[in-house]
Design a protein around this motif. Structure first.
Motif, PDB file in Angstrom:
ATOM      1  N   TYR A 155      91.625  33.129  55.540  1.00  0.00           N
ATOM      2  CA  TYR A 155      91.971  31.708  55.407  1.00  0.00           C
ATOM      3  C   TYR A 155      92.719  31.460  54.102  1.00  0.00           C
ATOM      4  O   TYR A 155      93.744  30.749  54.076  1.00  0.00           O
ATOM      5  N   LEU A 156      92.240  32.040  53.011  1.00  0.00           N
ATOM      6  CA  LEU A 156      92.902  31.841  51.721  1.00  0.00           C
ATOM      7  C   LEU A 156      94.294  32.464  51.715  1.00  0.00           C
ATOM      8  O   LEU A 156      95.225  31.917  51.104  1.00  0.00           O
ATOM      9  N   ARG A 157      94.455  33.586  52.423  1.00  0.00           N
ATOM     10  CA  ARG A 157      95.735  34.292  52.401  1.00  0.00           C
ATOM     11  C   ARG A 157      96.766  33.669  53.334  1.00  0.00           C
ATOM     12  O   ARG A 157      97.950  33.609  53.013  1.00  0.00           O
ATOM     13  N   THR A 158      96.306  33.166  54.483  1.00  0.00           N
ATOM     14  CA  THR A 158      97.249  32.700  55.509  1.00  0.00           C
ATOM     15  C   THR A 158      97.196  31.197  55.754  1.00  0.00           C
ATOM     16  O   THR A 158      98.014  30.675  56.513  1.00  0.00           O
ATOM     17  N   THR A 159      96.225  30.504  55.163  1.00  0.00           N
ATOM     18  CA  THR A 159      95.966  29.064  55.355  1.00  0.00           C
ATOM     19  C   THR A 159      95.510  28.744  56.784  1.00  0.00           C
ATOM     20  O   THR A 159      95.442  27.583  57.167  1.00  0.00           O
ATOM     21  N   THR A 160      95.218  29.773  57.563  1.00  0.00           N
ATOM     22  CA  THR A 160      94.788  29.589  58.948  1.00  0.00           C
ATOM     23  C   THR A 160      93.367  30.114  59.111  1.00  0.00           C
ATOM     24  O   THR A 160      93.049  31.218  58.658  1.00  0.00           O
ATOM     25  N   ILE A 161      92.530  29.310  59.775  1.00  0.00           N
ATOM     26  CA  ILE A 161      91.163  29.747  60.067  1.00  0.00           C
ATOM     27  C   ILE A 161      91.198  30.468  61.401  1.00  0.00           C
ATOM     28  O   ILE A 161      91.309  29.853  62.458  1.00  0.00           O
ATOM     29  N   GLY A 162      91.151  31.788  61.364  1.00  0.00           N
ATOM     30  CA  GLY A 162      91.281  32.563  62.592  1.00  0.00           C
ATOM     31  C   GLY A 162      90.338  33.751  62.589  1.00  0.00           C
ATOM     32  O   GLY A 162      89.561  33.983  61.652  1.00  0.00           O
ATOM     33  N   GLY A 163      90.405  34.524  63.661  1.00  0.00           N
ATOM     34  CA  GLY A 163      89.576  35.714  63.775  1.00  0.00           C
ATOM     35  C   GLY A 163      88.100  35.420  63.902  1.00  0.00           C
ATOM     36  O   GLY A 163      87.265  36.231  63.494  1.00  0.00           O
ATOM     37  N   ILE A 164      87.756  34.272  64.473  1.00  0.00           N
ATOM     38  CA  ILE A 164      86.351  33.865  64.575  1.00  0.00           C
ATOM     39  C   ILE A 164      85.952  33.931  66.044  1.00  0.00           C
ATOM     40  O   ILE A 164      86.398  33.119  66.861  1.00  0.00           O
ATOM     41  N   GLN A 165      85.107  34.882  66.377  1.00  0.00           N
ATOM     42  CA  GLN A 165      84.664  35.065  67.747  1.00  0.00           C
ATOM     43  C   GLN A 165      83.191  35.448  67.759  1.00  0.00           C
ATOM     44  O   GLN A 165      82.745  36.269  66.952  1.00  0.00           O
ATOM     45  N   GLY A 166      82.447  34.870  68.691  1.00  0.00           N
ATOM     46  CA  GLY A 166      81.039  35.207  68.811  1.00  0.00           C
ATOM     47  C   GLY A 166      80.809  36.655  69.168  1.00  0.00           C
ATOM     48  O   GLY A 166      79.770  37.230  68.810  1.00  0.00           O
ATOM     49  N   ARG A 167      81.769  37.281  69.860  1.00  0.00           N
ATOM     50  CA  ARG A 167      81.573  38.669  70.276  1.00  0.00           C
ATOM     51  C   ARG A 167      81.499  39.617  69.087  1.00  0.00           C
ATOM     52  O   ARG A 167      80.950  40.717  69.203  1.00  0.00           O
ATOM     53  N   TYR A 168      82.049  39.218  67.941  1.00  0.00           N
ATOM     54  CA  TYR A 168      81.952  40.068  66.762  1.00  0.00           C
ATOM     55  C   TYR A 168      80.517  40.182  66.260  1.00  0.00           C
ATOM     56  O   TYR A 168      80.214  41.051  65.437  1.00  0.00           O
ATOM     57  N   TYR A 169      79.643  39.309  66.742  1.00  0.00           N
ATOM     58  CA  TYR A 169      78.236  39.333  66.327  1.00  0.00           C
ATOM     59  C   TYR A 169      77.327  39.872  67.430  1.00  0.00           C
ATOM     60  O   TYR A 169      76.106  39.819  67.287  1.00  0.00           O
ATOM     61  N   PHE A 170      77.903  40.411  68.488  1.00  0.00           N
ATOM     62  CA  PHE A 170      77.079  40.982  69.550  1.00  0.00           C
ATOM     63  C   PHE A 170      76.395  42.274  69.118  1.00  0.00           C
ATOM     64  O   PHE A 170      75.489  42.748  69.792  1.00  0.00           O
ATOM     65  N   VAL A 171      76.821  42.857  68.011  1.00  0.00           N
ATOM     66  CA  VAL A 171      76.096  43.992  67.446  1.00  0.00           C
ATOM     67  C   VAL A 171      74.674  43.587  67.066  1.00  0.00           C
ATOM     68  O   VAL A 171      73.787  44.431  66.922  1.00  0.00           O
ATOM     69  N   LEU A 172      74.423  42.276  66.964  1.00  0.00           N
ATOM     70  CA  LEU A 172      73.113  41.752  66.569  1.00  0.00           C
ATOM     71  C   LEU A 172      72.205  41.438  67.748  1.00  0.00           C
ATOM     72  O   LEU A 172      71.084  40.973  67.534  1.00  0.00           O
ATOM     73  N   VAL A 173      72.663  41.658  68.966  1.00  0.00           N
ATOM     74  CA  VAL A 173      71.862  41.249  70.122  1.00  0.00           C
ATOM     75  C   VAL A 173      70.476  41.880  70.086  1.00  0.00           C
ATOM     76  O   VAL A 173      69.460  41.223  70.320  1.00  0.00           O
ATOM     77  N   GLY A 174      70.393  43.159  69.787  1.00  0.00           N
ATOM     78  CA  GLY A 174      69.107  43.836  69.764  1.00  0.00           C
ATOM     79  C   GLY A 174      68.181  43.304  68.698  1.00  0.00           C
ATOM     80  O   GLY A 174      67.005  43.008  68.957  1.00  0.00           O
ATOM     81  N   VAL A 175      68.677  43.162  67.472  1.00  0.00           N
ATOM     82  CA  VAL A 175      67.817  42.703  66.385  1.00  0.00           C
ATOM     83  C   VAL A 175      67.423  41.244  66.565  1.00  0.00           C
ATOM     84  O   VAL A 175      66.296  40.842  66.237  1.00  0.00           O
ATOM     85  N   LEU A 176      68.310  40.423  67.111  1.00  0.00           N
ATOM     86  CA  LEU A 176      67.956  39.030  67.365  1.00  0.00           C
ATOM     87  C   LEU A 176      66.880  38.924  68.439  1.00  0.00           C
ATOM     88  O   LEU A 176      66.026  38.029  68.376  1.00  0.00           O
ATOM     89  N   ALA A 177      66.898  39.825  69.408  1.00  0.00           N
ATOM     90  CA  ALA A 177      65.857  39.823  70.438  1.00  0.00           C
ATOM     91  C   ALA A 177      64.490  40.117  69.821  1.00  0.00           C
ATOM     92  O   ALA A 177      63.489  39.464  70.148  1.00  0.00           O
ATOM     93  N   VAL A 178      64.428  41.092  68.921  1.00  0.00           N
ATOM     94  CA  VAL A 178      63.153  41.433  68.289  1.00  0.00           C
ATOM     95  C   VAL A 178      62.686  40.305  67.381  1.00  0.00           C
ATOM     96  O   VAL A 178      61.508  39.904  67.410  1.00  0.00           O
TER      97      VAL A 178
END
Length: 567
Positions: A384-407
């Motif tokens: 955001y600071l470099r490009t002035t655009t808020i991008g690259g935000i996706q919930g799938r990037y946090y799917f690595v947490l599915v297992g730990v969030l379940a526990v």
């Protein structure tokens, strides 16, 4: 006297094994529906993933970021897919001959080539140039279905290990249906899928170590799992420090530093060379894949970064695309549904997940989501600071947490709901709601893709669907019917397991490969114990691993020595 079944120490009963098997089969069937329902190139970046895998299979190699160009044949295939043409699609070989050359940049060489190499091998095995190009794409999706299909089994094993509650573990496995986006993304052609399952495997192995498994084999498998995960995508990198911290804190004495060193050094030597090379050559952990992502922009005079706007955008985009937001146009689920799921899930987790009796276990597990969130926010904020655009935000990037969030969620909800009868009622609600959420996700995606997002089912919409799916009308009908049937069976069996006071008659399990059995109870993380089915509550954690017990308990365990003594 035993008061409850020790989920970490006793083998699962036949009914429990049948139930978790049904949940896994239903999950696989749901994934196949997602693979068949979404249009060709209908998920985020799928066209680029397909093109990169095909080019690697063709022997084009893996050039530096921004250097790989999309095949003209890929654009021709995309045009055919967008047009919903019900025609006999050409083979990939014919498509390449009809549309030679290359075009725009393919950004996927910013990632390691691991997933694409696996897919390239599969493509060669099936004779990809002689098949219709849509069947090649469908084969990629089915490979990911096979990779992700055991996710409920891994979640069940981790939750059972920590809570010692088979019922809670079954509900946790079934609760994965609450997140249709996992199925939608996981069944598309993407390198996110292996990260999801390997993230859950790492969490399961950590849970084993944290609850008394001191075998070197488990440490070795943890090192292998983290190495494999970071070989696919940068979103897996937080798994390495998480695993190291867990191993060091779970053991004691000088040996813990050796174990921690193994879990750290093996991924660094085996697979992290890719990221080290990026830092040395490109001076960044992951170079931008598209030229426009590299160009810096200045904020207008008198303006600067909006912290509030950034945080609001982060919350909205992550939560929406975590639970269910489908397709390139991101067809959204109801904001009421998304807000309710997000607030309730996070609220219960934050308020009840870190209370006395399970605090140290919960905080240890929380290391992974904290690292992932910090890394994600830092990357998005710097962009955001470099490009002035808020991008690259996706919930799938946090799917690595599915297992730990379940526990973590299992720990929190068991603290929140203390009565055994109330827990059973809550479990039934979660299981049914999760199945309905999956069906709802299918409906949102179908309406978005084929009905102009109108709440209806028309002949034209169905024709568009069968024109897109590579398996045709009969194939899709069979897949959908099987998924609905298996989902219903899984729900019925899980509800039965929650209702029945089944006793487990299995033998004790050896967890460290030596002469010691699993720790009999929690050493310092034991909560108030249940007296279900007439058992007596001792609260001491001194029960053995033999005998019989009902299909539930109220124990949340933490690290022990091999003999189960307090640390």
């Amino acid at each position: 006297m035993r008061t409850d079944d020790e989920g970490a120490a006793v083998r699962a009963s036949r009914r429990e094994r049948v139930t978790i098997t049904a949940i896994v089969l239903a999950f696989v069937a749901v994934l196949v529906v997602w693979a068949s329902l979404q249009p060709l190139f209908g998920s985020p970046d799928e066209i680029a993933h397909w093109d990169a895998a095909v080019q690697l299979a063709m022997g084009h190699g893996w050039p530096d970021p921004t250097q790989l160009k999309l095949l003209s044949a890929t654009r021709a295939a995309q045009a055919e897919g967008i047009g919903f043409l019900q025609v006999d699609r050409p083979t990939l070989g014919a498509l390449l001959q009809a549309a030679p050359g290359t075009g725009a940049t393919n950004q996927m060489t910013q990632h390691p080539p691991t997933w694409y190499a696996i897919i390239a091998v599969v493509l060669h095995l099936i004779g990809f140039t002689e098949l219709r190009w849509d069947l090649d794409l469908y084969a990629m999706r089915l490979v990911n279905v096979a990779i992700l299909g055991t996710l409920p089994l891994v979640v069940w094993a981790a939750v059972r290990r920590v809570t010692r509650s088979p019922r809670t573990a079954l509900v946790a496995a079934a609760s994965l249906f609450l997140i249709p986006q996992v199925g939608f993304i996981g069944a598309s052609a993407t390198n996110d899928t292996p990260v999801i399952i390997l993230g859950a495997v790492v969490v399961w192995l950590v849970c084993r170590i944290w609850t008394g498994d001191r075998s070197w084999a488990t440490v070795a498998w943890l090192a292998v799992a983290t190495s494999a995960a970071v070989s696919f995508k940068a979103t897996a990198l937080p798994l390495v420090p998480f695993a190291v911290v867990a191993v060091v804190l779970a053991a004691r004495g000088r040996g813990r530093w050796l174990r921690g060193a193994i879990v750290l050094v093996v991924p660094v030597l085996a697979t992290s060379w890719w990221w080290v090379r990026n830092v040395l050559v490109f001076h960044t952990l992951q170079p931008a894949g598209l030229p426009q992502s590299i160009r810096a922009q200045e904020f207008p005079p008198g303006e600067g970064p909006d912290v509030g706007g950034f945080l609001n955008t982060e919350w909205n985009r992550v939560t929406n695309s975590f639970w269910g937001q489908y397709g390139l146009l991101q067809y959204p689920s109801s904001p009421i549904v998304i807000a309710a799921l997000s607030v309730v899930a996070l609220g219960v987790l934050l308020v009840w997940g870190f209370r006395r009796g399970s605090r140290r276990t919960a905080w240890m597990l929380a290391v992974l989501p904290l690292l992932t969130l910090v890394a994600g926010f830092q990357n998005n904020w710097s962009t955001y600071l470099r490009t002035t655009t808020i991008g690259g935000i996706q919930g799938r990037y946090y799917f690595v947490l599915v297992g730990v969030l379940a526990v973590l969620s299992a720990i929190a909800w068991r603290r929140f709901v203390r009565s055994e009868d109330d827990r059973r009622r809550l479990g039934r609600v979660v299981v049914v709601a999760a199945a309905l959420m999956t069906v709802y996700g299918w409906s949102v995606a179908y309406r978005g893709y084929y009905e102009g997002f109108h709440l209806k089912v028309t002949v034209l919409g169905l024709r568009l669907l069968v024109g897109q799916t590579p398996i045709g009308t009969a194939g899709f009908g069979l897949v959908a019917a099987a998924a609905v049937l298996l989902l219903g069976v899984a729900v019925a069996l899980t509800l039965r397991a929650l209702r029945s006071p089944v006793r487990d008659t299995a033998r004790p399990v050896v967890v460290d490969g030596g002469d010691h059995t699993a720790p009999s109870a929690a050493p310092w993380a034991v909560g108030e114990r249940s007296t279900e089915e007439g058992g007596s509550a001792t609260g001491r954690g001194d029960v053995g691993v033999t005998g019989h017990g009902p299909l539930d308990s109220d124990t949340v365990v933490g690290p022990t020595t091999v003999d189960g003594s307090r640390r």
